[in-house]
Scaffold this motif. Structure first.
Motif, mmCIF file in Angstrom:
data_model
loop_
_atom_site.group_PDB
_atom_site.id
_atom_site.type_symbol
_atom_site.label_atom_id
_atom_site.label_comp_id
_atom_site.label_asym_id
_atom_site.label_seq_id
_atom_site.Cartn_x
_atom_site.Cartn_y
_atom_site.Cartn_z
ATOM 1 N N UNK A 1 9.557 2.841 -7.896
ATOM 2 C CA UNK A 1 8.643 2.048 -6.952
ATOM 3 C C UNK A 1 8.492 0.570 -7.596
ATOM 4 N N UNK A 2 8.299 -0.279 -6.683
ATOM 5 C CA UNK A 2 7.870 -1.751 -6.982
ATOM 6 C C UNK A 2 6.867 -1.651 -8.008
ATOM 7 N N UNK A 3 5.750 -0.887 -7.985
ATOM 8 C CA UNK A 3 4.639 -0.977 -8.838
ATOM 9 C C UNK A 3 5.364 -0.389 -10.271
ATOM 10 N N UNK B 1 0.937 -1.233 0.085
ATOM 11 C CA UNK B 1 -0.058 0.093 -0.148
ATOM 12 C C UNK B 1 1.068 1.386 -0.029
ATOM 13 N N UNK B 2 1.941 1.182 0.722
ATOM 14 C CA UNK B 2 2.858 2.443 0.857
ATOM 15 C C UNK B 2 3.405 2.440 -0.569
ATOM 16 N N UNK B 3 3.819 1.782 -1.170
ATOM 17 C CA UNK B 3 4.226 1.516 -2.626
ATOM 18 C C UNK B 3 3.375 2.234 -3.444
ATOM 19 N N UNK B 4 2.069 1.828 -3.400
ATOM 20 C CA UNK B 4 1.126 2.349 -4.335
ATOM 21 C C UNK B 4 1.096 3.976 -4.057
ATOM 22 N N UNK B 5 1.011 4.273 -2.907
ATOM 23 C CA UNK B 5 1.005 5.804 -2.691
ATOM 24 C C UNK B 5 1.875 6.673 -3.011
ATOM 25 N N UNK B 6 3.194 6.023 -3.209
ATOM 26 C CA UNK B 6 4.583 6.489 -3.418
ATOM 27 C C UNK B 6 4.425 6.618 -5.106
ATOM 28 N N UNK B 7 3.950 5.608 -5.830
ATOM 29 C CA UNK B 7 3.749 5.801 -7.142
ATOM 30 C C UNK B 7 3.019 6.982 -7.501
ATOM 31 N N UNK B 8 1.781 6.961 -6.840
ATOM 32 C CA UNK B 8 0.924 7.938 -7.144
ATOM 33 C C UNK B 8 1.484 9.537 -6.912
ATOM 34 N N UNK B 9 2.224 9.468 -5.760
ATOM 35 C CA UNK B 9 2.805 10.809 -5.512
ATOM 36 C C UNK B 9 3.776 11.113 -6.567
ATOM 37 N N UNK B 10 4.565 10.045 -7.048
ATOM 38 C CA UNK B 10 5.581 10.091 -8.186
ATOM 39 C C UNK B 10 4.962 11.168 -9.495
ATOM 40 N N UNK B 11 3.672 10.542 -9.726
ATOM 41 C CA UNK B 11 3.012 11.011 -10.770
ATOM 42 C C UNK B 11 2.854 12.616 -10.758
ATOM 43 N N UNK B 12 2.465 13.184 -9.670
ATOM 44 C CA UNK B 12 2.257 14.696 -9.493
ATOM 45 C C UNK B 12 3.214 15.468 -8.910
ATOM 46 N N UNK B 13 4.473 14.860 -8.341
ATOM 47 C CA UNK B 13 5.420 15.617 -7.624
ATOM 48 C C UNK B 13 6.782 16.088 -8.748
ATOM 49 N N UNK B 14 7.489 17.159 -8.698
ATOM 50 C CA UNK B 14 8.265 17.331 -9.631
ATOM 51 C C UNK B 14 9.647 16.382 -9.315
ATOM 52 N N UNK B 15 10.074 16.001 -10.718
ATOM 53 C CA UNK B 15 11.340 15.345 -10.562
ATOM 54 C C UNK B 15 12.584 16.187 -10.000
ATOM 55 N N UNK C 1 11.796 3.979 -1.035
ATOM 56 C CA UNK C 1 11.720 3.579 0.331
ATOM 57 C C UNK C 1 11.044 2.253 0.494
ATOM 58 N N UNK C 2 10.045 1.934 -0.235
ATOM 59 C CA UNK C 2 9.259 0.898 -0.182
ATOM 60 C C UNK C 2 9.994 -0.434 -0.536
ATOM 61 N N UNK C 3 10.762 -0.174 -1.653
ATOM 62 C CA UNK C 3 11.414 -1.257 -2.188
ATOM 63 C C UNK C 3 12.730 -1.478 -1.475
#
Length: 286
Positions: A242-244, A18-32, A101-103
């Protein structure tokens, strides 16, 4: 292991996912992260300045994972590759290669379980990770099977040369690069040839996926045992890959592996092996 421990471990793993999914979603909207600032300040490699590379000594411990070997060769983890902390290796993988961090929480814990060690308290030598059919497996992209080469930190140069020659992609500077399709094609050859030349060959679905995961990191992050001068991770997502996200590449590789396309190569390998056995066998005298 008691029922409580099993439930506790399962709950933790679900929490990691679940943590990994949240990080994946956050990666989509935050600046690289900015190029040149992927490695965090205060960690070796910040500003693309890595500690000195030193090849391993005979007494040093190395494993089949080039990423871990590279960190040892540069002194990011103990150069000896011995008495490595599961906790610290996760931190350094995160900072060096920008995995999420999840990975970096899940993988060292998985390794500790595999080795029947305590994640928080115990230490390990890199070579311990090469427990056959733990993480290390037959049909590898760049290594001979353990039945043919016991030292799994040894990369098989002909395999490396063949993979490089098979590259069909181009980057923005028109340099030749390895694609996921190239990896699928060569993995197909590795697996079917290994089946005929290694009498002890085994490859479960889990290890097929793990083999594709190793190949995926080659094209998404970095696959060498030395960090080139001025190098930094290609992954610029704020939370790392992320793992996802990695699973998308892994499945793309694994689903396109076609061993049957290399049936002729397998027959040739089998014939070469038979000829080698006949040549090495003592002659019978009448």
């Amino acid at each position: 292991m008691g029922p409580f421990s099993i439930v506790s471990r399962l709950s933790f793993d679900v929490g990691i996912l679940f943590w990994d999914i949240l990080l994946t979603l956050s990666n989509l909207v935050r600046r690289k992260r900015r190029i040149g600032y992927v490695t965090p300040e205060g960690h070796p490699g910040y500003g693309k300045y890595w500690p000195e590379y030193r090849p391993p000594k005979e007494t040093d411990s190395r494993c089949s994972c080039p990423a871990l070997n590279a960190m040892a060769n540069h002194g990011i983890i103990p150069r000896s590759g011995r008495s490595v902390s599961f906790v610290e290796v996760g931190y350094h993988i995160r900072a060096t290669y920008n995995f999420s961090p999840s990975f970096c929480s899940f993988v060292p814990r998985f390794a500790a379980r595999m080795l029947k060690k305590n994640y928080s308290e115990d230490l390990f030598d890199l070579e311990e990770l090469d427990l056959h059919n733990g993480i290390e497996h037959d049909g590898s992209l760049l290594r001979l099977d353990s039945a043919l080469e016991q030292t799994q930190s040894t990369k098989h140069v002909p395999f490396i040369e063949e993979l490089l020659a098979a590259a069909t992609g181009k980057d923005e500077k028109d340099n030749t690069v390895i694609t996921t399709k190239d990896l699928s094609r060569i993995l197909g050859k590795r697996r079917i040839v290994a089946r005929v030349v290694n009498k002890e060959f085994s490859l479960s679905l889990f290890h097929k996926i793990f083999g594709s995961a190793n190949a995926a990191t080659l094209v998404t992050v970095f696959g060498g045992q030395r960090l080139p001068e001025g190098w930094e991770s290609h992954i610029r997502q704020p939370h790392g890959i992320t793992m996802m996200q990695l699973n998308k590449t892994i499945l793309g590789i694994e689903l396109h592996v076609r061993e049957q396309d290399w049936a002729e190569a397998a027959r040739e390998a089998a014939e070469c092996q038979k000829a080698s056995v006949r040549k090495s066998s003592p002659k019978l005298h009448t």
